[in-house]
Design a protein around this motif. Structure first.
Motif, PDB file in Angstrom:
ATOM      1  N   HIS A  44      70.281  -4.841  24.157  1.00  0.00           N
ATOM      2  CA  HIS A  44      69.772  -3.498  24.463  1.00  0.00           C
ATOM      3  C   HIS A  44      68.906  -2.979  23.321  1.00  0.00           C
ATOM      4  O   HIS A  44      67.807  -2.438  23.555  1.00  0.00           O
ATOM      5  CB  HIS A  44      70.954  -2.552  24.707  1.00  0.00           C
ATOM      6  CG  HIS A  44      70.558  -1.143  25.008  1.00  0.00           C
ATOM      7  ND1 HIS A  44      70.020  -0.765  26.224  1.00  0.00           N
ATOM      8  CD2 HIS A  44      70.608  -0.017  24.245  1.00  0.00           C
ATOM      9  CE1 HIS A  44      69.747   0.539  26.202  1.00  0.00           C
ATOM     10  NE2 HIS A  44      70.098   1.015  25.014  1.00  0.00           N
ATOM     11  N   ALA A  45      69.369  -3.153  22.069  1.00  0.00           N
ATOM     12  CA  ALA A  45      68.609  -2.670  20.915  1.00  0.00           C
ATOM     13  C   ALA A  45      67.301  -3.433  20.770  1.00  0.00           C
ATOM     14  O   ALA A  45      66.254  -2.845  20.443  1.00  0.00           O
ATOM     15  CB  ALA A  45      69.449  -2.813  19.649  1.00  0.00           C
ATOM     16  N   CYS A  48      64.875  -2.157  23.541  1.00  0.00           N
ATOM     17  CA  CYS A  48      64.405  -0.791  23.252  1.00  0.00           C
ATOM     18  C   CYS A  48      63.434  -0.774  22.084  1.00  0.00           C
ATOM     19  O   CYS A  48      62.396  -0.080  22.122  1.00  0.00           O
ATOM     20  CB  CYS A  48      65.606   0.114  22.948  1.00  0.00           C
ATOM     21  SG  CYS A  48      66.609   0.512  24.397  1.00  0.00           S
ATOM     22  N   GLY A  49      63.745  -1.546  21.018  1.00  0.00           N
ATOM     23  CA  GLY A  49      62.862  -1.585  19.857  1.00  0.00           C
ATOM     24  C   GLY A  49      61.492  -2.138  20.197  1.00  0.00           C
ATOM     25  O   GLY A  49      60.456  -1.582  19.784  1.00  0.00           O
ATOM     26  N   SER A  50      61.477  -3.235  20.965  1.00  0.00           N
ATOM     27  CA  SER A  50      60.193  -3.845  21.316  1.00  0.00           C
ATOM     28  C   SER A  50      59.397  -2.977  22.286  1.00  0.00           C
ATOM     29  O   SER A  50      58.168  -2.852  22.148  1.00  0.00           O
ATOM     30  CB  SER A  50      60.424  -5.229  21.931  1.00  0.00           C
ATOM     31  OG  SER A  50      60.902  -6.136  20.958  1.00  0.00           O
ATOM     32  N   VAL A  51      60.068  -2.395  23.260  1.00  0.00           N
ATOM     33  CA  VAL A  51      59.371  -1.520  24.204  1.00  0.00           C
ATOM     34  C   VAL A  51      58.733  -0.345  23.465  1.00  0.00           C
ATOM     35  O   VAL A  51      57.585   0.035  23.720  1.00  0.00           O
ATOM     36  CB  VAL A  51      60.332  -1.018  25.298  1.00  0.00           C
ATOM     37  CG1 VAL A  51      59.692   0.106  26.105  1.00  0.00           C
ATOM     38  CG2 VAL A  51      60.721  -2.160  26.226  1.00  0.00           C
ATOM     39  N   ASN A  52      59.462   0.226  22.516  1.00  0.00           N
ATOM     40  CA  ASN A  52      58.921   1.346  21.733  1.00  0.00           C
ATOM     41  C   ASN A  52      57.695   0.918  20.938  1.00  0.00           C
ATOM     42  O   ASN A  52      56.657   1.605  20.948  1.00  0.00           O
ATOM     43  CB  ASN A  52      59.992   1.887  20.798  1.00  0.00           C
ATOM     44  CG  ASN A  52      59.457   2.952  19.855  1.00  0.00           C
ATOM     45  OD1 ASN A  52      59.168   4.079  20.255  1.00  0.00           O
ATOM     46  ND2 ASN A  52      59.290   2.590  18.590  1.00  0.00           N
ATOM     47  N   SER A  53      57.804  -0.216  20.227  1.00  0.00           N
ATOM     48  CA  SER A  53      56.683  -0.644  19.387  1.00  0.00           C
ATOM     49  C   SER A  53      55.473  -1.027  20.232  1.00  0.00           C
ATOM     50  O   SER A  53      54.325  -0.769  19.841  1.00  0.00           O
ATOM     51  CB  SER A  53      57.105  -1.814  18.490  1.00  0.00           C
ATOM     52  OG  SER A  53      57.597  -2.901  19.257  1.00  0.00           O
ATOM     53  N   LEU A  78      55.418 -11.158  23.789  1.00  0.00           N
ATOM     54  CA  LEU A  78      55.811 -12.573  23.759  1.00  0.00           C
ATOM     55  C   LEU A  78      57.032 -12.782  22.876  1.00  0.00           C
ATOM     56  O   LEU A  78      57.925 -13.584  23.194  1.00  0.00           O
ATOM     57  CB  LEU A  78      54.644 -13.434  23.263  1.00  0.00           C
ATOM     58  CG  LEU A  78      53.445 -13.558  24.210  1.00  0.00           C
ATOM     59  CD1 LEU A  78      52.312 -14.330  23.547  1.00  0.00           C
ATOM     60  CD2 LEU A  78      53.857 -14.238  25.510  1.00  0.00           C
ATOM     61  N   SER A  79      57.091 -12.069  21.768  1.00  0.00           N
ATOM     62  CA  SER A  79      58.250 -12.165  20.864  1.00  0.00           C
ATOM     63  C   SER A  79      59.519 -11.701  21.561  1.00  0.00           C
ATOM     64  O   SER A  79      60.576 -12.330  21.448  1.00  0.00           O
ATOM     65  CB  SER A  79      57.996 -11.322  19.609  1.00  0.00           C
ATOM     66  OG  SER A  79      59.148 -11.245  18.810  1.00  0.00           O
ATOM     67  N   LEU A  80      59.405 -10.604  22.305  1.00  0.00           N
ATOM     68  CA  LEU A  80      60.562 -10.098  23.041  1.00  0.00           C
ATOM     69  C   LEU A  80      61.029 -11.112  24.084  1.00  0.00           C
ATOM     70  O   LEU A  80      62.231 -11.401  24.192  1.00  0.00           O
ATOM     71  CB  LEU A  80      60.196  -8.777  23.725  1.00  0.00           C
ATOM     72  CG  LEU A  80      61.240  -8.214  24.706  1.00  0.00           C
ATOM     73  CD1 LEU A  80      62.545  -7.908  23.995  1.00  0.00           C
ATOM     74  CD2 LEU A  80      60.693  -6.969  25.401  1.00  0.00           C
ATOM     75  N   SER A 142      71.122  -0.475  10.689  1.00  0.00           N
ATOM     76  CA  SER A 142      72.385  -0.295  11.396  1.00  0.00           C
ATOM     77  C   SER A 142      72.791  -1.522  12.205  1.00  0.00           C
ATOM     78  O   SER A 142      73.971  -1.719  12.481  1.00  0.00           O
ATOM     79  CB  SER A 142      72.291   0.914  12.333  1.00  0.00           C
ATOM     80  OG  SER A 142      71.323   0.683  13.341  1.00  0.00           O
ATOM     81  N   ARG A 143      71.816  -2.371  12.569  1.00  0.00           N
ATOM     82  CA  ARG A 143      72.122  -3.515  13.434  1.00  0.00           C
ATOM     83  C   ARG A 143      72.187  -4.835  12.689  1.00  0.00           C
ATOM     84  O   ARG A 143      72.986  -5.713  13.025  1.00  0.00           O
ATOM     85  CB  ARG A 143      71.068  -3.614  14.544  1.00  0.00           C
ATOM     86  CG  ARG A 143      71.330  -4.710  15.550  1.00  0.00           C
ATOM     87  CD  ARG A 143      70.382  -4.616  16.721  1.00  0.00           C
ATOM     88  NE  ARG A 143      68.994  -4.787  16.332  1.00  0.00           N
ATOM     89  CZ  ARG A 143      68.381  -5.978  16.267  1.00  0.00           C
ATOM     90  NH1 ARG A 143      69.043  -7.070  16.539  1.00  0.00           N
ATOM     91  NH2 ARG A 143      67.121  -6.048  15.921  1.00  0.00           N
TER      92      ARG A 143
END
Length: 381
Positions: A44-45, A48-53, A78-80, A142-143
């Protein structure tokens, strides 16, 4: 992440990534695997991180019309997909290297977007990308705290991406930015160390609690629950096993004569001798009182007999208890377990019956239950 994605993460194969993704050598293998789960089980993290960037990069492209931003967004996507693709299936063995490499690539792509915008004159967009970058740093700390080198490299790449353009365009602020960057790294290290220590304590407490729930508190041997758990693993191996049911002869008289403290000491010594004599990989259980079970992989009947004979000789050797030597005996019943067995129910019944016959024969001996057949019986040891 590996073929055991759901449980944790193994070290990458590539030496550089192995060093970057190290989870530390100061903890046990199980602890490292559990710490790795904080990185592995975060789909999930990651999404969310890739979608945001990606969204931030596309907005920057819409405002600046810089073609490199489209390339950055495509590489981010592609990385995601690569990270998600190796979490399951036949590519799972490549997961550790892919996940850490793509994580570093993701941080670098965020840095690239921030740098491109930082050298533009679009101040609102610069504020947006910096805010997004700082949010990404918070998520990384945090992750990914379990792999501190990995997290620090990600954070450093992102942090430099907006400080360097600003410092080059405003050199008077360079010393302040350098100091702020150093303090930022120090704070991140402190937070990650504290988070890691807290997580290690929590995992250690959980492991200890699980061990206690599977262990006899007096002898440290398995209790019945622990035996059942280990038996499932042993029986799943598809090999023949033997279950030995042991009952101490004469223990009650020693316990009554010398007291319960001495009796407890004697039971602990018996447990030590069982560990000493049991073949590697055996499961030893104290049922309660002076009864024990020993589950071991067994090639055949003769192996089980030989083990029972060794146990009887060793357990009958006098024990130093309460300042004197005390002697007890042991009676053993043996149940043979075929390779296709799925539980201990039949073997337990067989071993109990064989033990009853051993005690009826005068104690200090063993009996072995014959394998089920038309003429089911028991053979003397």
């Amino acid at each position: 992440m590996t073929h055991r994605i759901a449980g944790g993460i193994d070290p990458p194969r590539w030496p550089v990534l192995r060093w970057i993704g190290s989870l530390g050598s100061d903890v046990s293998e199980e602890m490292r695997h559990r710490l790795g789960a904080t990185i592995a089980n975060s789909t999930h993290a990651i999404v969310c991180g890739s979608v945001n960037s990606i969204c931030v990069t596309l907005v920057a492209y819409a405002r600046l019309d810089h073609p490199v931003l489209l390339v950055i967004a495509a590489l981010d996507l592609l990385s995601l997909l690569a990270r998600l693709g190796v979490m399951h299936g036949r590519f799972a063995r490549f997961a550790p290297d892919v996940v850490f490499a793509c994580g570093l690539l993701w941080a670098s792509l965020i840095a690239a977007t921030t740098t491109v915008v930082g050298f533009s004159d679009d101040m609102p967009m610069f504020i947006i990308v910096v805010a997004s970058a700082l949010g990404s740093c918070a998520g990384i700390v945090s992750r990914n705290f379990a792999a501190m080198r990995y997290a620090l490299i990600q954070v450093a790449i992102i942090d430099l991406s907006y400080k360097v353009p600003f410092a080059l365009r405003n050199p008077d602020f360079a010393p302040l930015l350098a100091l702020q960057g150093l303090l930022f790294v120090i704070v991140c290290i402190g937070i990650m160390r504290q988070q890691r220590a807290t997580t290690v304590r929590a995992i250690a407490a959980e492991i200890e609690s699980r061990k206690q729930s599977f262990a006899d508190p007096l002898t440290g041997l398995l209790n019945r629950r622990g035996l059942d758990a280990q038996a499932r693993e042993m029986l799943a191996g598809g090999m023949a096993n033997a279950l030995l049911c042991l009952d101490l002869d004469g223990f009650k008289s020693v316990n009554d004569r010398l007291g319960h403290v001495a009796g407890d000491d004697l039971l602990c010594q018996v447990a030590d001798r069982l560990r000493e004599q049991a073949p590697s990989g055996s499961a030893i259980c104290r049922l309660g009182g002076d009864e024990f079970l020993l589950l071991t992989t067994c090639v055949g009947e003769e192996d089980a007999k030989a083990l029972a004979s060794r146990l009887i000789r060793r357990l009958m050797t006098p024990y130093p208890v309460a300042g004197s030597l005390s002697t007890i005996g042991v009676s053993i019943g043996i149940g043979l377990i075929p390779a296709d067995a799925t539980d201990l129910r039949q073997a337990t019944l067989d071993a109990d019956r064989a033990l009853y016959r051993a005690k009826a024969a005068g104690k200090g001996c063993f009996r072995i239950a014959a394998q089920p057949g038309p003429l089911f019986g028991e053979m003397a040891g």
